[in-house]
Design an enzyme around this catalytic site. Structure first.
Site, mmCIF file in Angstrom:
data_model
loop_
_atom_site.group_PDB
_atom_site.id
_atom_site.type_symbol
_atom_site.label_atom_id
_atom_site.label_comp_id
_atom_site.label_asym_id
_atom_site.label_seq_id
_atom_site.Cartn_x
_atom_site.Cartn_y
_atom_site.Cartn_z
ATOM 1 C CB ALA A 218 -0.916 0.005 1.222
ATOM 2 C CB ILE B 101 -0.716 4.394 3.804
ATOM 3 C CG1 ILE B 101 -0.637 5.175 5.125
ATOM 4 C CG2 ILE B 101 -1.065 2.929 4.068
ATOM 5 C CD1 ILE B 101 -0.388 6.649 4.975
ATOM 6 C CG LEU C 293 -4.748 -5.750 3.067
ATOM 7 C CD1 LEU C 293 -5.278 -7.111 3.524
ATOM 8 C CD2 LEU C 293 -4.087 -5.855 1.708
ATOM 9 C CE LYS D 12 -7.315 6.391 7.840
ATOM 10 N NZ LYS D 12 -8.074 6.623 6.596
ATOM 11 N NE ARG E 89 -8.437 6.824 -1.041
ATOM 12 C CZ ARG E 89 -7.337 7.577 -0.965
ATOM 13 N NH1 ARG E 89 -7.030 8.174 0.171
ATOM 14 N NH2 ARG E 89 -6.552 7.738 -2.010
ATOM 15 C CG ASP F 140 -10.170 7.084 2.869
ATOM 16 O OD1 ASP F 140 -9.518 6.033 2.959
ATOM 17 O OD2 ASP F 140 -9.658 8.176 2.585
#
Length: 325
Positions: free
Chosen positions: A9, A11, A71, A94, A162, A174
């Site tokens: 990912a 992030i 994920l 989150k 998202r 999100d």
């Protein structure tokens, strides 16, 4: 502590890879991704030594102590439960699950296993968040009358996950989960949803591109949550608390290490406070490592996630939208 990553990912470098270099005793040791070539590219770029073929293979790696799960939202609960079954501690992005029922299932599994599950609300581990809570709950503002939180940013790529209902997408999920969590942190009592309004995609009416929610905070106090990933509000990451003795306004409570403006007003006197030091992600990883080692450092455990997801479910219901699945 050796950590494996489920998914290559975007992030992950900011949330885990770079912080791990500054937290003694933490090593990002393995990765698995849906596509082998993505895992290989990610591992090469970020210095991860082991690449597993599948998520299940990574969870079966007995050399790993914990997993990080970045994920899509709709897959968080499934792989958190799988990680717990494999005896791994979990740091999960989150929102930790797609809805409150899933959050309760994770909480029960975490209790049964005795393992750490931490929801990655990284802002909560930064000293700025602790200071916000201390001011509000320490009585400096007097009786709290109003709490407003926002998380708005533009995401014009409508093919992004998202915006995918099947992956538990939506602005409230999100971006808005930050605003929900922060309002809970600053509320004088348990918030109760009194109304909500969603602006949805024309192509997918189950997906909220923006959401406003009104709340009753008890003792006459009210709350407002505002979030969007596509609206006329381009950027807003603000927490605002009004009391009968003063006010607190914090801009960028989410990523304070990048920039922030923290303004406390009491008796007409305005004071700006500054917070320096490492990133909120580094603070979070330190807390995760400490929790795994037995310290009561987990500020966002599964029980906290249940409360957050229950509030998110209530907002969706009040807006006339289906719960995420």
């Amino acid at each position: 502590m050796r950590i494996g990553v489920l998914g290559a990912a975007r992030i992950a470098p900011a949330a885990l890879i770079r912080p791990a270099r500054d937290v003694p005793g933490v090593e990002v040791a393995a990765i698995a991704a849906r596509l082998r070539m993505r895992a290989t590219a990610f591992a090469g770029k970020n210095g991860i030594p082991v690449i597993h073929e599948t998520y299940d293979d990574l969870l079966a790696d007995d050399t790993l102590d914990a997993v990080y799960i970045p994920l899509p939202n709709g897959r968080h609960a499934r792989w958190t439960l799988a990680a717990l079954s494999a005896g791994k501690h979990v740091l999960v992005e989150k929102p930790s699950t797609a809805n409150a029922a899933q959050a309760r299932a994770v909480a029960a599994a975490a209790t049964d296993s005795g393992l750490v599950v931490m929801e990655a609300f990284h802002y909560r581990y930064h000293p700025l968040a602790a200071r916000m809570a201390a001011i509000v709950h320490g009585g400096e503002l007097g009786r709290i009358r109003r709490v407003e939180t926002s998380m708005c940013f533009p995401l014009p790529s409508f093919s992004d996950i998202r915006y995918d209902y099947g992956l538990a997408g939506g602005a409230l999920m999100d971006a808005g989960c930050y605003a929900v969590h922060c309002l809970r942190l600053l509320s004088p009592n348990t918030p109760r949803v009194t109304g909500a309004r969603a602006r949805t995609l024309r192509s997918e009416p189950r997906i909220d591109r923006a959401m406003d929610a009104r709340l009753d905070l008890g003792d006459g106090a009210t709350g407002l949550i505002r979030t969007s990933i596509w609206s006329t509000t381009i950027l807003s990451m603000r927490a605002r608390v009004l009391g009968d003795r003063g006010s607190l306004v914090v801009d960028n409570y989410i990523l304070p290490h990048l920039f922030h403006r923290f303004t406390l007003t009491l008796a007409g006197r305005r004071v700006h406070e500054k917070f320096t030091g490492p990133s909120s992600y580094t603070h979070q990883l330190r807390a995760f490592a400490a929790a795994v080692n037995g310290s009561p450092a987990n500020l966002t455990p599964p029980s906290d996630s249940v409360t957050t997801m229950s509030l998110i479910d209530d907002i969706y219901q009040a807006a006339g939208l289906p719960l995420r699945q």
